[in-house]
Write an enzyme that holds these catalytic residues in place. Structure first.
Site, PDB file in Angstrom:
ATOM      1  N   TYR A 141       1.001  -1.274  -0.157  1.00  0.00           N
ATOM      2  CA  TYR A 141      -0.186  -0.038   0.123  1.00  0.00           C
ATOM      3  C   TYR A 141       0.875   1.357  -0.015  1.00  0.00           C
ATOM      4  O   TYR A 141       0.727   2.190  -0.901  1.00  0.00           O
ATOM      5  CB  TYR A 141      -0.940   0.150   1.319  1.00  0.00           C
ATOM      6  CG  TYR A 141      -1.679   1.332   1.367  1.00  0.00           C
ATOM      7  CD1 TYR A 141      -2.605   1.717   0.503  1.00  0.00           C
ATOM      8  CD2 TYR A 141      -1.250   2.050   2.401  1.00  0.00           C
ATOM      9  CE1 TYR A 141      -3.435   2.923   0.704  1.00  0.00           C
ATOM     10  CE2 TYR A 141      -1.967   3.303   2.542  1.00  0.00           C
ATOM     11  CZ  TYR A 141      -3.037   3.751   1.845  1.00  0.00           C
ATOM     12  OH  TYR A 141      -3.734   4.871   2.177  1.00  0.00           O
ATOM     13  N   ASN A 170      -2.768   9.776  10.422  1.00  0.00           N
ATOM     14  CA  ASN A 170      -3.846   8.939  10.857  1.00  0.00           C
ATOM     15  C   ASN A 170      -5.151   9.696  10.944  1.00  0.00           C
ATOM     16  O   ASN A 170      -5.401  10.637  11.915  1.00  0.00           O
ATOM     17  CB  ASN A 170      -3.692   8.113  11.898  1.00  0.00           C
ATOM     18  CG  ASN A 170      -2.795   7.023  11.660  1.00  0.00           C
ATOM     19  OD1 ASN A 170      -1.615   7.350  11.491  1.00  0.00           O
ATOM     20  ND2 ASN A 170      -3.256   5.849  11.907  1.00  0.00           N
ATOM     21  N   ARG A 208       0.506   7.105  16.958  1.00  0.00           N
ATOM     22  CA  ARG A 208       0.291   7.476  16.114  1.00  0.00           C
ATOM     23  C   ARG A 208      -0.036   9.278  15.876  1.00  0.00           C
ATOM     24  O   ARG A 208      -0.106   9.628  16.867  1.00  0.00           O
ATOM     25  CB  ARG A 208      -0.872   6.836  15.059  1.00  0.00           C
ATOM     26  CG  ARG A 208      -0.701   5.380  15.045  1.00  0.00           C
ATOM     27  CD  ARG A 208       0.246   5.218  13.936  1.00  0.00           C
ATOM     28  NE  ARG A 208       0.412   3.667  13.679  1.00  0.00           N
ATOM     29  CZ  ARG A 208       1.083   2.951  14.035  1.00  0.00           C
ATOM     30  NH1 ARG A 208       1.931   3.488  15.168  1.00  0.00           N
ATOM     31  NH2 ARG A 208       1.216   1.694  13.802  1.00  0.00           N
TER      32      ARG A 208
END
Length: 312
Positions: A141, A170, A208
């Site tokens: 990806y 994110n 994240r």
């Protein structure tokens, strides 16, 4: 400005469409509706059901709309699918992007490409990561997104275009499926609302960069107005661990969350955050929503029944 948003009926795309409409732009959407929901969109938006892998259908839509700008968000977005079927992933995320670039070239349109910041940098990248760090993706990806970025740069060199890529951290916010398999904030909010125990993979200390979808939409608007080529990180520059996320959700929901811990998933990054100095300098963009406020907004949306048109 007349704008076409590929993947515009999706979570991020629908917010982006709202943002451009709020600025007085004329917006149309191209979406194959495999994941997208037209109900997320303002009723004034025309939705063309087509795939970016269908060259004839894509070209017909672009020729009909005649956009000055194509915001390209249509993609295969599941990292696990990319590992299981890398050719399928590349067919959508690489060849599909080339199809969009060719259609844009015929129409004289500029392309803004939604790339990835969370999956493109390697495990040894400094945190927060600036754009000049050489990508080292860990899955097909991220590799496909980086390859698509290279095609944007190639077209800029070959044809003098001003295409640009936004590497998104994110992204989370209302309209992200709380019962889905991706988007930890929405998933955790769904668990909290239903009184279920969320599952944490690993020890919960992995971090994240969570950036609110409304801020991401504003970044696209800023990049559209800047009308210049480039590659920019779109994130907060701050790390938030899974455990911190659960604490914030506990405050927002008024419930104590008792997670179940499962083994860490192979290949998962332990730390990730994107330096956003470039976007601040070149686009005049900085995020405005704190993770605490964003998580609270998502929880309210879930508690209200996850309506399609809420959370603008």
């Amino acid at each position: 400005m007349r704008i076409l948003v590929t993947g515009g009926a999706g979570f991020i795309g629908s917010h982006l469409t709202d943002a451009f409409l709020g600025n007085g732009d004329e917006v149309a959407v191209l979406d194959d509706l495999s994941r997208g929901r037209p109900e997320r969109l303002d009723p004034s938006v025309v939705v063309h059901k087509a795939s970016i892998t269908d060259v004839a259908a894509l070209n017909a839509v672009v020729e009909q709309v005649r956009p000055a700008l194509i915001c390209h968000l249509a993609a295969q977005i599941d990292v696990r699918v990319s590992v299981e079927s890398p050719a399928e992933d590349a067919a959508v995320n690489v060849v599909g992007t080339v199809n969009v670039l060719e259609a844009a070239r015929a129409a004289g349109a500029r392309v803004l490409f939604a790339s990835t910041g969370g999956a493109i940098y390697g495990v040894d990248a400094p945190v927060p990561t600036p754009e000049d760090v050489l990508p080292g993706p860990q899955a097909p990806y991220g590799t496909a997104k980086y390859c698509a970025e290279q095609y944007l740069g190639l077209y800029n060199r070959l044809y003098g275009t001003r295409h640009a890529a936004l590497r998104l951290a994110n992204v989370y916010g209302p309209r992200q499926d709380p019962a889905g398999e991706a988007g930890v904030v929405g998933i955790f909010c769904g668990h909290a609302f239903r009184g279920e125990r969320p599952t944490v993979f690993g020890d919960g200390h992995q971090t994240r960069d969570y950036v609110y979808v409304g801020d991401v939409a504003e970044a696209f608007v800023a990049a559209a107005r800047a009308d210049r080529p480039g590659v920019w990180n779109i994130g907060t520059g701050h790390e938030t661990s899974v455990r911190e996320l659960l604490d914030l959700l506990g405050r927002a929901s008024g419930r104590t969350l008792d997670p179940e811990f499962a083994p860490a998933r192979p290949g998962e990054l332990q730390r990730s955050a994107l330096a956003n100095d470039g976007a601040a300098r070149d686009l005049g963009w900085t995020p405005r929503t704190t993770v605490a406020d964003g998580v609270a907004a998502v929880y309210r949306w879930v508690a209200d029944g996850s309506p399609d048109r809420a959370g603008r």
